[in-house]
Scaffold this active site. Sequence first.
Site, PDB file in Angstrom:
ATOM      1  N   ASN A   1      39.009  42.273  41.461  1.00 38.69           N
ATOM      2  CA  ASN A   1      40.038  42.334  40.425  1.00 38.69           C
ATOM      3  C   ASN A   1      39.453  43.017  39.190  1.00 38.69           C
ATOM      4  O   ASN A   1      38.575  42.464  38.532  1.00 38.69           O
ATOM      5  CB  ASN A   1      40.497  40.911  40.102  1.00 38.69           C
ATOM      6  CG  ASN A   1      41.597  40.865  39.060  1.00 38.69           C
ATOM      7  OD1 ASN A   1      41.896  41.866  38.401  1.00 38.69           O
ATOM      8  ND2 ASN A   1      42.197  39.699  38.890  1.00 38.69           N
TER       9      ASN A   1
ATOM     10  N   CYS B   1      45.863  41.594  32.846  1.00 34.52           N
ATOM     11  CA  CYS B   1      45.987  42.409  34.067  1.00 34.52           C
ATOM     12  C   CYS B   1      47.284  43.204  34.118  1.00 34.52           C
ATOM     13  O   CYS B   1      47.414  44.117  34.937  1.00 34.52           O
ATOM     14  CB  CYS B   1      45.863  41.530  35.301  1.00 34.52           C
ATOM     15  SG  CYS B   1      44.304  40.641  35.388  1.00 34.52           S
TER      16      CYS B   1
ATOM     17  N   HIS C   1      49.167  44.922  41.435  1.00 36.14           N
ATOM     18  CA  HIS C   1      47.888  44.515  40.844  1.00 36.14           C
ATOM     19  C   HIS C   1      47.010  43.948  41.948  1.00 36.14           C
ATOM     20  O   HIS C   1      47.463  43.156  42.774  1.00 36.14           O
ATOM     21  CB  HIS C   1      48.160  43.468  39.764  1.00 36.14           C
ATOM     22  CG  HIS C   1      46.911  42.824  39.224  1.00 36.14           C
ATOM     23  ND1 HIS C   1      45.823  43.561  38.810  1.00 36.14           N
ATOM     24  CD2 HIS C   1      46.574  41.518  39.049  1.00 36.14           C
ATOM     25  CE1 HIS C   1      44.875  42.743  38.390  1.00 36.14           C
ATOM     26  NE2 HIS C   1      45.298  41.497  38.532  1.00 36.14           N
TER      27      HIS C   1
END
Length: 327
Positions: free
Chosen positions: A283, A114, A253
């Site tokens: 996500n 990520c 994020h």
Amino acid sequence: MSLRASILATGSYVPDRTLSNEDLEKMVDTSDEWITTRTGIKNRHISGAGEYTSVLASRAAENALVAAGLAPSEIDILIVATVSAEMTMPSCACLVQNEIGAVNAFAFDVNAACSGFLYALSVAEKHILVNPQLKILVIGAETLSTRVDWQDLNTCVLFGDAAGAVVLGSSELGDGLIAEKLFSDGSLHNLLYMDGAQSLNPALNNGEYQGSFIKMVGKDVFKYAVNAMENAVRVVLGQAGVDIGEVSLIVPHQANIRIINKLTQKLGVDAEKVYINVSKYGNTSAATIPLALDEANREGLLQSGEYIVLCAFGGGFTWGATLIKWQ
Ligand code: COA
């Protein structure tokens, strides 16, 4: 004034198909209420047949190129941050190069889960500092729907598919990428991973292999993510001598609303200074930051001369932050 790498344009792309919490209620033993309160996620976009990671990445890249007013042939380097490319070899970046016709670029992938987009941006920045004439496509793209165990309640509600891209060039105005700090801690790799290598996965050798899925110790990841991103943001601001109060927008994020809210609280910033779109997409790993950046850009939230902070956390563990003075 010193020359800096600068984001010239942004672009993004998500597949049309969506998967809401109500859809998930029909698939597994979960509820909209549980998912919303625990994660803030309401919806995700899910790729259909043929919508591979390289395809999402290519559409996002094309949108960024249009916004930059550049032809694909004017791109010198093409970097894709991903952990869910449809092929291990060649790189997703080479597939994107072919798909969009970036015939003069060299292309490669970056894997930092990520945090991948911030790592890729960092690599691209170093090329710009060596040769300010370069134009570089930096893309974050994922189809995590192909890596989720749809029976695993702990993970299947969290992830989605998307791509975001920026065109990086240079600015002589002293605006652009001001400071960055990246971190890794491989000793924590077991808390968030996706095994795929045959030599590391005995199940691959007994004929029962069902695929390589994301596995996660959610509570531990949560705790580390908040502290790590807070520290990374403070480090980059300290490097640049910029006070948190001078920052116009933080683009973190997008993993979980509670992680973002806790980070906001620990940094002591107003909630409206933190960009949040996790409810719409879930996500999307390396894609969350460039996707959010493109949305914020199109909403007019990125104004010339303002300080923008990007921060990320992901498997590895990897994490980091980047301070940008928007051009
Ligand atoms: N739907 C309904 N119930 C669920 C569920 C789901 N999708 N997932 C777990 N549960 C249940 C559990 O079985 C457990 O039930 P029990 O109390 O009867 O045992 C209960 O909910 C609590 O589970 P727990 O795992 O303790 O929940 P949590 O509050 O830690 O939330 C996460 C789980 C995954 C949402 C949370 O840990 C998290 O967000 N972690 C960070 C994940 C992340 O963002 N990773 C990527 C970072 S890059």
